[in-house]
Scaffold this active site. Structure first.
Site, short mmCIF file in Angstrom:
data_model
loop_
_atom_site.label_atom_id
_atom_site.label_comp_id
_atom_site.label_asym_id
_atom_site.label_seq_id
_atom_site.Cartn_x
_atom_site.Cartn_y
_atom_site.Cartn_z
N HIS A 12 0.89 -1.16 0.00
CA HIS A 12 0.00 0.00 0.00
C HIS A 12 0.93 1.21 0.00
O HIS A 12 1.33 1.68 1.07
CB HIS A 12 -0.86 0.03 1.26
CG HIS A 12 -1.72 -1.18 1.46
ND1 HIS A 12 -2.94 -1.34 0.84
CD2 HIS A 12 -1.54 -2.29 2.20
CE1 HIS A 12 -3.48 -2.50 1.22
NE2 HIS A 12 -2.65 -3.09 2.03
N GLN B 257 0.77 4.33 2.31
CA GLN B 257 1.01 4.22 3.74
C GLN B 257 2.45 4.58 4.12
O GLN B 257 2.77 4.73 5.30
CB GLN B 257 0.60 2.84 4.26
CG GLN B 257 -0.92 2.65 4.16
CD GLN B 257 -1.41 1.27 4.60
OE1 GLN B 257 -0.69 0.55 5.28
NE2 GLN B 257 -2.62 0.91 4.19
N ARG C 275 -6.00 1.61 12.12
CA ARG C 275 -6.81 1.82 10.92
C ARG C 275 -7.46 3.21 10.93
O ARG C 275 -7.62 3.84 9.88
CB ARG C 275 -7.87 0.72 10.80
CG ARG C 275 -8.49 0.65 9.42
CD ARG C 275 -9.47 -0.50 9.28
NE ARG C 275 -10.67 -0.28 10.08
CZ ARG C 275 -11.83 -0.91 9.87
NH1 ARG C 275 -11.94 -1.81 8.90
NH2 ARG C 275 -12.87 -0.68 10.64
N HIS D 17 -10.78 -6.54 -1.56
CA HIS D 17 -10.10 -6.05 -0.37
C HIS D 17 -10.01 -7.13 0.70
O HIS D 17 -8.97 -7.35 1.32
CB HIS D 17 -10.80 -4.81 0.19
CG HIS D 17 -10.17 -4.33 1.46
ND1 HIS D 17 -10.50 -4.85 2.69
CD2 HIS D 17 -9.21 -3.40 1.68
CE1 HIS D 17 -9.76 -4.25 3.62
NE2 HIS D 17 -8.97 -3.37 3.03
N GLU E 156 -6.36 -11.69 8.73
CA GLU E 156 -5.24 -10.96 9.34
C GLU E 156 -5.49 -10.77 10.83
O GLU E 156 -4.55 -10.74 11.62
CB GLU E 156 -5.07 -9.60 8.66
CG GLU E 156 -3.92 -8.77 9.23
CD GLU E 156 -3.70 -7.45 8.51
OE1 GLU E 156 -4.49 -7.12 7.62
OE2 GLU E 156 -2.71 -6.76 8.85
N HIS F 221 -1.55 -12.36 4.15
CA HIS F 221 -1.52 -12.58 5.61
C HIS F 221 -1.93 -14.01 5.99
O HIS F 221 -1.09 -14.79 6.40
CB HIS F 221 -2.37 -11.57 6.39
CG HIS F 221 -2.03 -10.15 6.15
ND1 HIS F 221 -0.76 -9.67 6.35
CD2 HIS F 221 -2.78 -9.10 5.70
CE1 HIS F 221 -0.74 -8.38 6.04
NE2 HIS F 221 -1.95 -8.02 5.64
N ASP G 195 3.85 -4.17 2.51
CA ASP G 195 2.54 -3.83 3.04
C ASP G 195 2.44 -2.37 3.50
O ASP G 195 2.33 -1.47 2.67
CB ASP G 195 2.21 -4.81 4.18
CG ASP G 195 0.74 -4.77 4.59
OD1 ASP G 195 0.00 -3.95 4.05
OD2 ASP G 195 0.34 -5.57 5.46
#
Lengths: 454, 454
Positions: free
Chosen positions: B58, B61, B83, B204, B234, B268, B319
């Protein structure tokens, strides 16, 4: 005299801006924040932080890095099969190869931001079994002096193969000394200490020393003010053996029988129950955690989450040298706790910011383990510091709140530019000043030791 | 055409010496080992290894690195409080800031030895909620093109807030698209693929898509040959929610209802029981593990020790970008298993050498997750490779048996000198070729987004 002007510097009171650090005779003599206009300085730096103490090192094990990550014939590899490989190496080391290997490890420590190292040392004999303790100490001291790291030499007593007082195996005889000779060696070493070298004392582990000898070691530590280091409770088998021999778990046994307090550095302490954790925290002793080695050896996870709120003190060590990077150690120290608890930000006990709290704790804990009265960027402390590139993308946009979070938790290339020890620059432009010769001598030593892999 | 002469190179058959690699039009066209006398070459290299695929990214991030390592007001921080912070960022991102942030992350990936990245993408709307999917894809594509990494664009469907089909919260609306528009977007993206850009597809997570929509996604993957990526299992809460809603655990639910096989990449899969582990291994799907992010988020540990002997396939991903270093990922992937089992050398299932086995597995698994038919240093494979300094002390004295053990398990500065993607040098002298501009634009984007810390 040297003067360093830092855009930001981490002082004992927290981050400050426009800080002038003045250094003389290996010490910091003055620190002034908010200097109004740029004064003449020998170095203009982005970010300056104090150097860290590597509180547990077996420098010679640098030669094993990458050489034990393969399955052996054993049913299941463990700490104990790894130890066989470590013994093979110790059977061949002489002072010259020890110097070359330790110098490589120490140069890498400096480049990674460690400015002091506590060398937990038990190589006292030559391969033929003759007492060679002074020469082996000299080999370590020369390595540290050559590359410029501050050394806390910690000779540790090793008398026996286990709690049952078994005679050491042939391969363990490299490590053994009787307590009289040991204390004499430690005294000679302490007598030769100087600006960048101090001397501690220790015991290899409870399994390797008798109670009466440990009392002699503790008495010497108390009389001389030397820090006292000991491996403890790293492996379940050690806990079981101690329970079998004494009826107590190792940490409990030690706490019950000795005045364990600030001079003590307990290395690993992985397998402790709740009461041991609480009482160890209350003792004021420092626990030295070595996350990469404990991960590599499959030791287990220390209950940091309970230890810190109880007032526990911690330091970190590179131990087996499989990783030489304090920021990776601290990152995975916290991640181990997160993985076990399935939660986040576990070690933020006193400060909401995990990075800031862990850095502050291991800076102070490392100094305690080193027996160093002062640490950090303050007058009277050693001139041991690290200059970071403030423009590096790792640190972009980070201010006092999150700079250390970014430094500890961003697993990119750490933007270390320069490292000073005792007022001298030992790393410049991200590289150790004597990197080429150090690397060449290291490679030659590996070849002499027959450690080249097929 | 470029010719690289390597003292040692890691070929599909293992290490070889004096290897001439010839590259044309972005592909390797010839690999010759044991060339008798040094031919003319554009580069004489110490050690050459294939570049790795970062199978789960991602990119945006990257802007959060170091900004979530502090306690929130919540009782206990977790994935779910993290999150919230991630949502705050996505509420502000526009295409220009996405490009700047992704370009920084991708440049760091290249410098760390990743040559391909699978971008798991669900930022489909602008902050006002308007469909902006094509512009956001273009932002990612431009970032990859600018810095030269090979891109597998993986748009992922996001329809709902949870298994109960709840309407997405306001902050999740950035991610949502109905399945028709999603498939049309994916088709347009696939139509614009070119040499260095391929397009996958995904969902997703099971909580974010309906079964019927997942069937549409799977049908598109099957029809087009695109790899299909999905987050799964996850967090324990996700497992509980899935059990509550469907009566099955997530991986079990998926295996029961879909033809899960080689095109699938399950990201994951942390919380799987023994039967799920075995059946997932038998499916031929690849599991993408992200050890640093899973550690940072406190997810837990995947049962790799059971998965690999059952024939499981793995890839790695950076990630959340909290660490960008494939070697640190692999090191701690193994250490997590060691810490749990209190033993060593856990993932050496087919090869006694853990480093060699893990590298081989994630090279192949990464290519599978990328939908790439070829990988490694072989004719017909992409010209994506990494040049290491063979004289670096990290690799001193290591030969074919232990070179990869040393590379994965020595936590020092990784001695990457140059990185080639698609036949072009994108990293030289250890630095990304466009490092300065990339870093400046990244810092500017953080400032625009108000992400500077106090």
């Amino acid at each position: 005299m040297k003067r360093i002007l830092a855009r930001r510097a981490l002082l004992p009171t927290g981050w400050a801006e426009d800080v002038l650090v003045t250094v003389r005779d290996g010490e910091i003599v003055e620190v002034t924040a908010g200097v109004p206009s740029p004064p003449a300085a020998d170095l203009t730096a982005g970010i300056v932080i104090p150097g860290l103490t590597n509180a547990h090192s077996h420098a010679f094990q640098r030669a094993l890095a990458g050489r034990t990550e393969h399955r052996s014939d054993a049913d299941r590899d463990s700490f104990w099969t790894w130890r066989e490989r470590m013994y093979e190496l110790t059977g061949r080391l002489d002072p010259a190869s020890l110097t070359a290997i330790a110098r490589q490890a120490y140069a890498e420590m400096l480049a990674a931001g460690y400015t002091s190292v506590a060398e937990f040392h038990y190589l006292f004999r030559d391969p033929a079994g003759r007492d060679d303790a002074d020469a082996m100490f000299e080999a370590v001291r020369r390595a540290a002096a050559d590359c410029g790291i501050r050394l806390i030499y910690v000779p540790v007593l090793y008398e026996r193969a286990g709690f049952d007082a078994a005679t050491p195996e042939a391969r363990q005889r490299r490590f053994t000394m009787d307590v009289e000779r040991f204390l004499a060696h430690q005294e000679r070493a302490a007598g030769s200490a100087s600006g960048r070298v101090t001397v501690g004392i220790g015991a290899h582990s409870l399994r390797a020393v008798s109670e009466s000898s440990l009392r002699r070691v503790a008495a010497r530590a108390a009389a001389s003010g030397a820090p006292l280091h000991v491996h403890i409770a790293e492996q379940r088998r050690e806990v079981e053996d101690c329970l079998g021999a004494t009826g107590s778990r190792p940490v409990r046994w030690l706490l019950d029988r000795f005045d364990v307090g600030e001079p003590w550095c307990l290395v690993h302490a992985t397998h402790v129950d709740e009461a041991e954790t609480r009482d160890l925290a209350a003792s004021g002793a420092v626990v030295c955690l070595c996350p990469s080695t404990e991960g590599n050896l499959g030791d287990g996870l220390f209950p940091l989450e309970r230890f810190l709120p109880a007032g526990g003190r911690i330091a970190i060590g590179s131990d087996s040298q499989v990783t030489i990077n304090p920021f990776e150690e601290l990152r995975w120290l916290e991640y181990g706790q997160r993985l076990r608890s399935e939660s986040r930000n576990v070690t933020s006990v006193e400060d909401p910011h995990v990075g800031r709290e862990l850095f502050r704790r291991v800076l102070a804990g490392g100094a305690q383990a080193a027996g160093a009265p002062r640490c950090g960027l303050a007058p009277g402390a050693p001139a041991d510091l690290v200059v970071l590139d403030g423009e590096d993308p790792m640190l972009a946009g980070h201010g006092p709140a999150t700079l250390l979070d970014a430094l500890l938790f961003s697993g990119y290339r750490v933007p270390i530019e320069h490292v000073m020890v005792h007022g001298e620059w030992k790393v410049t432009g991200g590289r150790h000043v004597d990197r080429t010769r150090t690397a060449r001598d290291f490679a030659d030593a590996l070849a002499r030791l027959g450690l080249e892999s097929p």
